[in-house]
Scaffold this motif. Structure first.
Motif: not given
Length: 82
Positions: A1-20
């Motif tokens: 039987m296979n178990h799904v394991v969820l893992k928290q990760q940080k993804i760098d989105v800095t270059d996708r941020i827009v400031g208004k």
């Protein structure tokens, strides 16, 4: 039987941020979702390129436009010769 394991990760989105700029703060967006804000201190200075101008929390672009966009001819004399 296979178990799904969820893992928290940080993804760098800095270059996708827009400031208004809005109401003395910078609102931060990732795509169309507001994700936060940066509070600006009183007396902050906005520096923009030479084709732009900052005035009272607004940023304007200086452009050249025509005075009479519907005119069909330019440099014509009073008799209509161009």
């Amino acid at each position: 039987m296979n178990h799904v394991v969820l893992k928290q990760q940080k993804i760098d989105v800095t270059d996708r941020i827009v400031g208004k700029l809005k109401n003395g703060e910078i609102e931060l967006y990732l795509e169309n979702e507001k994700i936060g804000n940066i509070q600006l201190p009183n007396g902050y200075l906005i520096q923009v390129d030479h084709h732009f101008e900052a005035d009272q929390q607004k940023i304007y672009q200086n452009v050249t436009t025509t005075q009479h966009p519907q005119a069909k001819y330019t440099d014509c004399d009073e008799g209509g010769w161009c």
